[in-house]
Motif scaffolding. Structure first.
Motif, PDB file in Angstrom:
ATOM      1  N   VAL A 138      52.921  37.085  53.002  1.00 34.62           N
ATOM      2  CA  VAL A 138      52.141  36.736  54.192  1.00 34.62           C
ATOM      3  C   VAL A 138      51.338  37.941  54.657  1.00 34.62           C
ATOM      4  O   VAL A 138      50.150  37.838  54.996  1.00 34.62           O
ATOM      5  CB  VAL A 138      53.075  36.239  55.324  1.00 34.62           C
ATOM      6  CG1 VAL A 138      52.304  36.128  56.636  1.00 34.62           C
ATOM      7  CG2 VAL A 138      53.682  34.895  54.958  1.00 34.62           C
ATOM      8  N   SER A 139      51.991  39.108  54.656  1.00 37.94           N
ATOM      9  CA  SER A 139      51.307  40.326  55.091  1.00 37.94           C
ATOM     10  C   SER A 139      50.143  40.665  54.170  1.00 37.94           C
ATOM     11  O   SER A 139      49.062  41.060  54.627  1.00 37.94           O
ATOM     12  CB  SER A 139      52.308  41.483  55.126  1.00 37.94           C
ATOM     13  OG  SER A 139      51.677  42.674  55.533  1.00 37.94           O
ATOM     14  N   ALA A 140      50.342  40.502  52.862  1.00 35.51           N
ATOM     15  CA  ALA A 140      49.270  40.783  51.910  1.00 35.51           C
ATOM     16  C   ALA A 140      48.088  39.838  52.112  1.00 35.51           C
ATOM     17  O   ALA A 140      46.919  40.250  52.051  1.00 35.51           O
ATOM     18  CB  ALA A 140      49.809  40.667  50.483  1.00 35.51           C
ATOM     19  N   LEU A 141      48.401  38.558  52.362  1.00 38.09           N
ATOM     20  CA  LEU A 141      47.339  37.588  52.603  1.00 38.09           C
ATOM     21  C   LEU A 141      46.586  37.919  53.887  1.00 38.09           C
ATOM     22  O   LEU A 141      45.352  37.838  53.939  1.00 38.09           O
ATOM     23  CB  LEU A 141      47.933  36.170  52.684  1.00 38.09           C
ATOM     24  CG  LEU A 141      46.953  35.036  53.015  1.00 38.09           C
ATOM     25  CD1 LEU A 141      45.889  34.930  51.933  1.00 38.09           C
ATOM     26  CD2 LEU A 141      47.700  33.717  53.187  1.00 38.09           C
ATOM     27  N   ASP A 142      47.314  38.309  54.908  1.00 34.09           N
ATOM     28  CA  ASP A 142      46.682  38.682  56.179  1.00 34.09           C
ATOM     29  C   ASP A 142      45.717  39.849  55.987  1.00 34.09           C
ATOM     30  O   ASP A 142      44.591  39.832  56.492  1.00 34.09           O
ATOM     31  CB  ASP A 142      47.754  39.057  57.212  1.00 34.09           C
ATOM     32  CG  ASP A 142      48.234  37.865  58.011  1.00 34.09           C
ATOM     33  OD1 ASP A 142      47.441  36.913  58.178  1.00 34.09           O
ATOM     34  OD2 ASP A 142      49.381  37.873  58.480  1.00 34.09           O
ATOM     35  N   LYS A 143      46.174  40.857  55.272  1.00 30.17           N
ATOM     36  CA  LYS A 143      45.327  42.028  55.067  1.00 30.17           C
ATOM     37  C   LYS A 143      44.076  41.687  54.263  1.00 30.17           C
ATOM     38  O   LYS A 143      42.988  42.192  54.548  1.00 30.17           O
ATOM     39  CB  LYS A 143      46.126  43.123  54.357  1.00 30.17           C
ATOM     40  CG  LYS A 143      47.205  43.751  55.233  1.00 30.17           C
ATOM     41  CD  LYS A 143      48.000  44.795  54.484  1.00 30.17           C
ATOM     42  CE  LYS A 143      49.083  45.408  55.379  1.00 30.17           C
ATOM     43  NZ  LYS A 143      49.894  46.413  54.643  1.00 30.17           N
ATOM     44  N   LYS A 144      44.236  40.801  53.281  1.00 34.67           N
ATOM     45  CA  LYS A 144      43.095  40.401  52.461  1.00 34.67           C
ATOM     46  C   LYS A 144      42.066  39.650  53.293  1.00 34.67           C
ATOM     47  O   LYS A 144      40.854  39.922  53.215  1.00 34.67           O
ATOM     48  CB  LYS A 144      43.584  39.535  51.298  1.00 34.67           C
ATOM     49  CG  LYS A 144      42.480  39.108  50.337  1.00 34.67           C
ATOM     50  CD  LYS A 144      43.052  38.292  49.188  1.00 34.67           C
ATOM     51  CE  LYS A 144      41.934  37.852  48.238  1.00 34.67           C
ATOM     52  NZ  LYS A 144      42.471  37.049  47.107  1.00 34.67           N
ATOM     53  N   LEU A 145      42.545  38.688  54.099  1.00 35.33           N
ATOM     54  CA  LEU A 145      41.634  37.920  54.942  1.00 35.33           C
ATOM     55  C   LEU A 145      40.997  38.801  56.019  1.00 35.33           C
ATOM     56  O   LEU A 145      39.821  38.645  56.351  1.00 35.33           O
ATOM     57  CB  LEU A 145      42.382  36.751  55.594  1.00 35.33           C
ATOM     58  CG  LEU A 145      42.897  35.661  54.641  1.00 35.33           C
ATOM     59  CD1 LEU A 145      43.745  34.655  55.388  1.00 35.33           C
ATOM     60  CD2 LEU A 145      41.724  34.964  53.955  1.00 35.33           C
ATOM     61  N   MET A 146      41.779  39.735  56.545  1.00 34.15           N
ATOM     62  CA  MET A 146      41.258  40.627  57.574  1.00 34.15           C
ATOM     63  C   MET A 146      40.165  41.519  56.985  1.00 34.15           C
ATOM     64  O   MET A 146      39.137  41.772  57.629  1.00 34.15           O
ATOM     65  CB  MET A 146      42.398  41.482  58.128  1.00 34.15           C
ATOM     66  CG  MET A 146      42.108  42.091  59.482  1.00 34.15           C
ATOM     67  SD  MET A 146      42.219  40.828  60.769  1.00 34.15           S
ATOM     68  CE  MET A 146      41.831  41.810  62.198  1.00 34.15           C
ATOM     69  N   SER A 147      40.372  41.981  55.769  1.00 27.14           N
ATOM     70  CA  SER A 147      39.369  42.823  55.119  1.00 27.14           C
ATOM     71  C   SER A 147      38.086  42.044  54.868  1.00 27.14           C
ATOM     72  O   SER A 147      36.977  42.571  55.048  1.00 27.14           O
ATOM     73  CB  SER A 147      39.921  43.369  53.799  1.00 27.14           C
ATOM     74  OG  SER A 147      41.038  44.205  54.031  1.00 27.14           O
ATOM     75  N   SER A 148      38.229  40.781  54.477  1.00 19.51           N
ATOM     76  CA  SER A 148      37.048  39.945  54.249  1.00 19.51           C
ATOM     77  C   SER A 148      36.252  39.780  55.534  1.00 19.51           C
ATOM     78  O   SER A 148      35.015  39.818  55.529  1.00 19.51           O
ATOM     79  CB  SER A 148      37.474  38.578  53.709  1.00 19.51           C
ATOM     80  OG  SER A 148      38.141  38.711  52.475  1.00 19.51           O
ATOM     81  N   SER A 149      36.958  39.591  56.636  1.00 16.62           N
ATOM     82  CA  SER A 149      36.274  39.462  57.920  1.00 16.62           C
ATOM     83  C   SER A 149      35.611  40.775  58.316  1.00 16.62           C
ATOM     84  O   SER A 149      34.490  40.793  58.814  1.00 16.62           O
ATOM     85  CB  SER A 149      37.266  39.024  59.003  1.00 16.62           C
ATOM     86  OG  SER A 149      36.649  38.995  60.264  1.00 16.62           O
ATOM     87  N   ALA A 150      36.297  41.892  58.076  1.00 17.37           N
ATOM     88  CA  ALA A 150      35.768  43.197  58.467  1.00 17.37           C
ATOM     89  C   ALA A 150      34.523  43.568  57.675  1.00 17.37           C
ATOM     90  O   ALA A 150      33.676  44.335  58.152  1.00 17.37           O
ATOM     91  CB  ALA A 150      36.840  44.263  58.277  1.00 17.37           C
ATOM     92  N   GLU A 151      34.403  43.024  56.457  1.00 19.51           N
ATOM     93  CA  GLU A 151      33.263  43.352  55.596  1.00 19.51           C
ATOM     94  C   GLU A 151      31.999  42.563  55.941  1.00 19.51           C
ATOM     95  O   GLU A 151      30.939  42.814  55.360  1.00 19.51           O
ATOM     96  CB  GLU A 151      33.639  43.112  54.135  1.00 19.51           C
ATOM     97  CG  GLU A 151      34.686  44.103  53.613  1.00 19.51           C
ATOM     98  CD  GLU A 151      35.217  43.717  52.239  1.00 19.51           C
ATOM     99  OE1 GLU A 151      34.765  42.664  51.712  1.00 19.51           O
ATOM    100  OE2 GLU A 151      36.084  44.432  51.709  1.00 19.51           O
ATOM    101  N   LEU A 152      32.107  41.606  56.882  1.00 20.41           N
ATOM    102  CA  LEU A 152      30.911  40.854  57.275  1.00 20.41           C
ATOM    103  C   LEU A 152      29.895  41.810  57.901  1.00 20.41           C
ATOM    104  O   LEU A 152      30.267  42.692  58.686  1.00 20.41           O
ATOM    105  CB  LEU A 152      31.279  39.753  58.284  1.00 20.41           C
ATOM    106  CG  LEU A 152      32.148  38.615  57.760  1.00 20.41           C
ATOM    107  CD1 LEU A 152      32.553  37.699  58.910  1.00 20.41           C
ATOM    108  CD2 LEU A 152      31.421  37.819  56.687  1.00 20.41           C
ATOM    109  N   PRO A 153      28.616  41.665  57.561  1.00 18.09           N
ATOM    110  CA  PRO A 153      27.608  42.579  58.102  1.00 18.09           C
ATOM    111  C   PRO A 153      27.461  42.406  59.618  1.00 18.09           C
ATOM    112  O   PRO A 153      27.680  41.309  60.151  1.00 18.09           O
ATOM    113  CB  PRO A 153      26.322  42.164  57.383  1.00 18.09           C
ATOM    114  CG  PRO A 153      26.562  40.749  56.972  1.00 18.09           C
ATOM    115  CD  PRO A 153      28.027  40.648  56.672  1.00 18.09           C
ATOM    116  N   PRO A 154      27.110  43.475  60.321  1.00 10.63           N
ATOM    117  CA  PRO A 154      26.911  43.381  61.784  1.00 10.63           C
ATOM    118  C   PRO A 154      25.827  42.359  62.126  1.00 10.63           C
ATOM    119  O   PRO A 154      24.852  42.197  61.402  1.00 10.63           O
ATOM    120  CB  PRO A 154      26.472  44.792  62.166  1.00 10.63           C
ATOM    121  CG  PRO A 154      26.965  45.665  61.059  1.00 10.63           C
ATOM    122  CD  PRO A 154      26.894  44.852  59.808  1.00 10.63           C
TER     123      PRO A 154
END
Length: 466
Positions: free
Chosen positions: A5-21
């Protein structure tokens, strides 16, 4: 499992963080702040409540669902499942909230409230729900986008919210505004311009204006009279009534005894009987009178007193009075809980014999027809053609009976409580041991007695209904 669960959270969080401003960053931050303490949903509820019908019911159900979801997520979930929030440096500074929450990350309270409100609104009004759902989804995602929740926090919060919305059905059944089933009636005649119609108007009922001018305009040949004058009008073809349930009961009794159909114009404060019959206003009644269509419904009697809704002995009348006084400030269900607590705190048990069975009870409720839900706080009748009485009473001979009853009512589990009894019978005889007591019928306190004979009168009243 937690590692996955933690690994999935980090992956999804990283995908969101990589969205351009983009401008959405500011929009999600503002939306997330607006939803603090459910302020956004209170505003949306106020807008929905301006329209009568499903939208207003959806707003009220939504607020009730938020109360349950917020308690479940913030008071219970966060206490049982402490979890650190995502590190602030996972996101760029412009996307971060200026004031980050310090409570447990799991589950998301914002998501719980959003899902609860959207689900509850959709249960009552799918159209309004379709409008609210995207806003709720945006609020839930904003918690990830601004870096204050992991994705699984949001998912868990949404699940809590949906569950809280569905749980409201235990206290507030869906479909309670559908007309009750009734007997067919083939003997009604069309009253053109109100010819042969005698109407009793109680101008003091309800909060609106006197309905007399509308009645006269709709039926120019109708005659306006008082309840006392009805006996001197033997040529009436139908009896009409515009008022609250107490006035309706008085006219219904005369109509039933003279076998005359009744024309019902809801103009009281709550209009319980009209709501269950399926009449929402003068336009419904006018159409039915013009077409000569209607139904027959059950009535009930206690001794010689007819009633259309309910009768009660003990503290129940006091509870209803207190609830109605408080519900404008607290809302219907919180007010009902406060009223129940106050009455049970002051109530004295009654010694009575119920159909030959000696009992010690706190109060007794009798409804004209089976009410739903089956637990406490009956709110609607799906049928007015069963020929049955709905009998409910709370036993006082069990240890901590008042506390057990209050907890059972609060959690919607009364049908499994030994302190609460629910019967559906055609008749009931009650003998009170001790001094005579008053009975309340349809919101009116009646005379005192020690003997009360309740009877259901099947198909007793003909009534015009579309």
């Amino acid at each position: 499992m937690w590692k996955r669960v933690s690994a999935l959270d980090k992956k999804l969080m990283s995908s969101s963080a990589e969205l351009p401003p983009s401008r959405l960053d500011t929009g999600f931050k503002r939306l997330s702040k607006t939803a603090n303490h459910s302020l956004l949903w209170f505003v949306v509820a106020a807008v929905l409540a301006t329209a009568k019908g499903p939208s207003r019911r959806g707003a009220l159900r939504g607020l009730a669902a938020i109360a349950g979801a917020s308690a479940g997520a913030n008071l219970v979930g966060k206490s049982l499942f402490p979890r650190r929030r995502p590190a602030a440096d996972l996101l760029a500074v412009p996307r971060r909230l200026a004031k980050r929450p310090t409570s447990s990350s799991f589950p998301s309270g914002h998501s719980a409230s959003a899902a609860a409100f959207a689900t509850a609104v959709a249960m009552e009004s799918p159209k309004a729900g379709a409008v609210v759902a995207p806003i709720a989804a945006a609020v839930a995602y904003s918690r990830v986008h601004t870096g204050v929740h992991w994705p699984t926090d949001v998912a868990a919060g949404a699940a809590v919210g949906v569950g809280a919305a569905l749980l409201t059905r235990r206290w507030w059944p869906l479909g309670m505004h559908e007309p009750a089933s009734a007997y067919e009636h083939a003997d009604l005649t069309s009253l053109q311009d109100g010819d042969g119609l005698v109407v009793v108007v109680n101008p003091q009922s309800g909060l609106g204006p006197d309905p007399t001018p509308q009645i006269v305009e709709e039926w120019p040949k109708a005659q306006i009279a008082s309840v006392e004058e009805l006996d001197s009008l033997p040529d009436a073809k139908a009896l009409g009534v515009a008022g609250g349930d107490g006035t309706v009961a008085a006219v219904a009794a005369i109509a039933a005894e003279r076998d005359l159909p009744m024309v019902l114009i809801p103009s009281g404060t709550l209009n319980h009987f009209a709501r269950d019959v399926g009449i929402t206003g003068l336009h419904d009644t006018a159409q039915a009178v013009a077409d000569g269509v209607g139904v027959r419904v059950d009535l009930a009697k206690v001794n010689e007193q007819w009633f259309v809704n309910t009768a009660s002995l003990g503290g129940y009348p006091d509870m209803v009075r207190i609830r109605e006084k408080l519900e404008r400030r607290w809302g219907k269900w919180p007010a009902a809980g406060i009223a129940l607590f106050r009455v049970l705190q002051r109530a004295k048990p009654l010694h009575m014999t119920i159909d030959g069975d000696r009992q010690l009870v706190w109060f007794l409720f009798v409804g004209n027809g089976p009410y739903r839900p089956k637990g406490f706080a009956p709110t609607m009748r799906p049928r007015l053609d069963d020929g049955l009485l709905d009998v409910r009473y709370v036993r006082a001979d069990r240890p901590f009976s008042r506390t057990r009853f209050f907890i059972g009512a609060l959690f919607g589990a009364l049908e499994r409580s030994r302190t609460y009894k629910h019967l559906e019978v055609a008749s009931l005889n009650v003998e009170v041991h001790g001094a005579p007591i008053s009975i309340a019928t349809d919101g009116e306190v009646r005379g005192r007695s020690t003997h009360f004979a309740f009877r259901s009168r099947a198909a007793a009243l003909g009534i015009y209904r579309p």
